[in-house]
Design a protein around this motif. Structure first.
Motif, mmCIF file in Angstrom:
data_model
loop_
_atom_site.group_PDB
_atom_site.id
_atom_site.type_symbol
_atom_site.label_atom_id
_atom_site.label_comp_id
_atom_site.label_asym_id
_atom_site.label_seq_id
_atom_site.Cartn_x
_atom_site.Cartn_y
_atom_site.Cartn_z
ATOM 1 N N LEU A 169 0.812 -1.206 0.000
ATOM 2 C CA LEU A 169 0.000 0.000 0.000
ATOM 3 C C LEU A 169 0.846 1.258 0.000
ATOM 4 N N ALA A 171 -4.724 0.124 7.676
ATOM 5 C CA ALA A 171 -5.672 1.231 7.558
ATOM 6 C C ALA A 171 -5.405 2.336 8.571
ATOM 7 N N ASP A 190 -9.991 7.306 2.246
ATOM 8 C CA ASP A 190 -8.766 6.535 2.035
ATOM 9 C C ASP A 190 -8.544 5.476 3.111
ATOM 10 N N ARG A 237 -8.099 1.493 2.325
ATOM 11 C CA ARG A 237 -6.978 0.635 2.736
ATOM 12 C C ARG A 237 -7.495 -0.594 3.475
#
Length: 530
Positions: free
Chosen positions: A14, A329, A384, A388
């Motif tokens: 990521l 996240a 966002d 994630r």
């Protein structure tokens, strides 16, 4: 591969992805100081903690960045956190949550008495002014509550009120269906804000012109960009020190961080978890941490084929590596969740809850009799952080044969789509100042088409919630809630993900900033240091 190595691998993937897209995302807002995107390489250079050339605001102004735009400025046409922020500025409620205890305390109310099991009498503070100059009376309260009862988005916070009537100019009486342990908490909700009766009678549009008795008045709503407010000098608790307030809508987390570092804004409501450490190291910035009462989940629409099978839902829940979700996240700044209730409330339990176990997930899937390839799962993500989390979940579910898709959606659309049930899955959450309000909103069947997004219908759940609502003894109510918690974990209407350690960040020099565990802030109390 071990759990830690798998989580680190996901994080690395990521991070590399963010590096590729940082300078070219078309969704990033433009910098106010020029046409350079705030996500460009130059904008991402460190500020070295130096003061900005020009402050975002003067001593009587403040600029606040928030992730999502309110779906409405009316107090009755939504049940969204983003809308609650705005409603708290322009409207006032009869009660409000204490910042320390989260218990309801009088706000517009001067005094009150529980006359009997079903009858309450309240007296308003004298001389409270609305933004239009009118003085508040008990008739305004009666009209406001009756008006709110007609809106599905907020009616669950007043549908136990059988009648409300004015006794005199300042006194009113509320009668409930039975003993009501939720009444005072419900009267804290923005949906029960008091507005002028005359405006209700004239079908005034409170979405475009939010006339209330709150500390700020709307100046302008620049759709998709910002909202501007000015202090209400006749606010009944005293005129706010900060006279001009602007809320900027900045969906992308790193852009909010950059804007604060650059002096373009003064306050971030939702701090990007990946930027938490960086902001804490900035000598020009203050960061507040608090244990949020909200719980985030993978919402599953229990009406959709496959997801209407309890065993399938358990399979999905057991397949998700929540520690990896938290790491990727939230940069580790959250607690993995097992229970269907927030664990910082008394009455929540992990009895019957699933733990991460891929083999057990496969057993649940086999038991269901459902072909995992037939399960349609499009995970809606409105920011966002959720995206994630969704990517981790997507990888996890492939291990049990479910091919999940990621679907990006703005906050307002997400709220509408999920409330109407036009989705299969979504990452969302719910925040409340007390557990009883939480379970009514998230799990009671009466909240379908509002905040019961999974569309769960279970007679036992409704029975236990209804029983808890009329149980005034806290110890007895706790036992009911524990039974309810175990039942909800058994039904597994959705997959709990995490409870965040939430951050707020703001420019040094701002004083009297205090945040409750439910995210409440009293903006009228905040000022700049001299």
């Amino acid at each position: 591969m071990s759990k830690k190595l798998r989580a680190l691998s996901l994080l690395l993937v990521l991070v590399m992805a963010f590096g590729l897209f940082a300078g070219c995302s078309k969704d990033e807002p433009a910098d106010d100081k020029g046409d350079q995107p705030s996500g460009s390489d130059d904008a991402n250079k460190p500020t070295d903690d130096k003061p900005s050339e020009g402050d975002a605001a003067g001593k009587d102004s403040i600029v606040i960045a928030t992730m999502g735009e309110t779906p409405s400025l009316s107090p009755v046409e939504h049940n969204a956190v983003a809308g609650d922020y705005m409603n708290g500025l322009t409207y006032a409620t009869l009660f409000r949550s204490n910042l320390d205890t989260l218990e309801p305390e009088p706000y517009l109310v001067e005094s009150y008495e529980n006359v009997s099991d079903t009858e309450w009498q309240f007296k308003l503070k004298e001389g409270v002014k609305f933004h239009n100059g009118e003085t508040m009376t008990a008739e305004d309260v009666v009209a406001s509550i009756q008006w709110a009862q007609g809106y599905a988005e907020v009616s669950l916070y007043n549908n136990d009120i059988v009648s409300i009537e004015a006794v005199d100019d300042l006194t009113f009486k509320i009668t409930t269906e039975g003993p009501d342990a939720m009444l005072l908490s419900n009267l804290c909700h923005h949906g029960n804000a008091v507005v002028p009766k005359a405006l209700i009678d004239s079908n005034h549009d409170f979405n475009t012109d939010p006339i209330g008795a709150g500390p700020y008045k709307l100046v302008k709503w620049n759709r998709g960009d910002s909202l501007e407010f000015e202090a209400f000098e006749d606010y009944f608790l005293g005129a706010p020190a900060i006279k001009h307030m602007t809320w900027k809508i900045i969906p992308e987390g790193s852009s909010r961080t950059i804007a604060l570092e650059a002096g373009e804004i003064d306050f971030i409501i939702e701090v990007e978890a990946m930027d938490g450490d960086r902001l804490k190291e900035n000598s020009n910035v203050e960061v507040i941490e608090y244990n949020d009462t909200s719980l985030s989940w993978l919402m599953l629409n229990n009406e959709k084929p496959g997801l209407d099978n309890q065993d399938v839902r358990h399979a999905i829940n057991a397949a998700i590596d929540k520690e990896s979700v938290v790491m990727v996240a939230y940069n580790g700044m959250a607690s993995p969740a097992l229970s269907q209730m927030p664990m910082n409330f008394e009455g929540a339990t992990e009895e019957n809850a699933d733990v991460y176990d891929v083999e057990k997930a496969k057993e649940w899937m086999d038991k269901s009799g459902v072909d995992p390839a037939s399960v349609q799962l499009s995970i809606i993500c409105s920011d966002d952080t959720k995206k994630r989390a969704g990517e981790v979940i997507q990888a996890n579910l492939k291990e049990i044969g479910i091919d999940a898709q990621i679907e990006s959606m703005d906050l307002a659309t997400y709220l509408s789509v999920t409330a109407e049930g036009n989705f299969t899955a979504s990452i969302g959450g719910y925040s409340s100042s007390n557990l009883l309000s939480y379970v009514v909103g998230v799990y009671h069947s009466s909240s379908i088409n509002a905040s019961n997004k999974t569309r769960l219908v279970d007679a036992k759940v409704d029975e236990l919630i209804d029983k808890a609502k009329v149980t005034l003894d806290p110890a007895e109510r706790k036992g009911i809630m524990e039974e309810l918690s175990a039942r909800l974990n058994e039904l597994c209407s959705q997959a709990p993900l995490y409870q965040p350690l939430t951050l707020r960040a703001y420019k040094k020099g701002l004083q009297n900033v205090k945040v409750s565990d439910a995210g409440g802030i009293r903006w009228a109390d905040i000022s700049w240091a001299a």
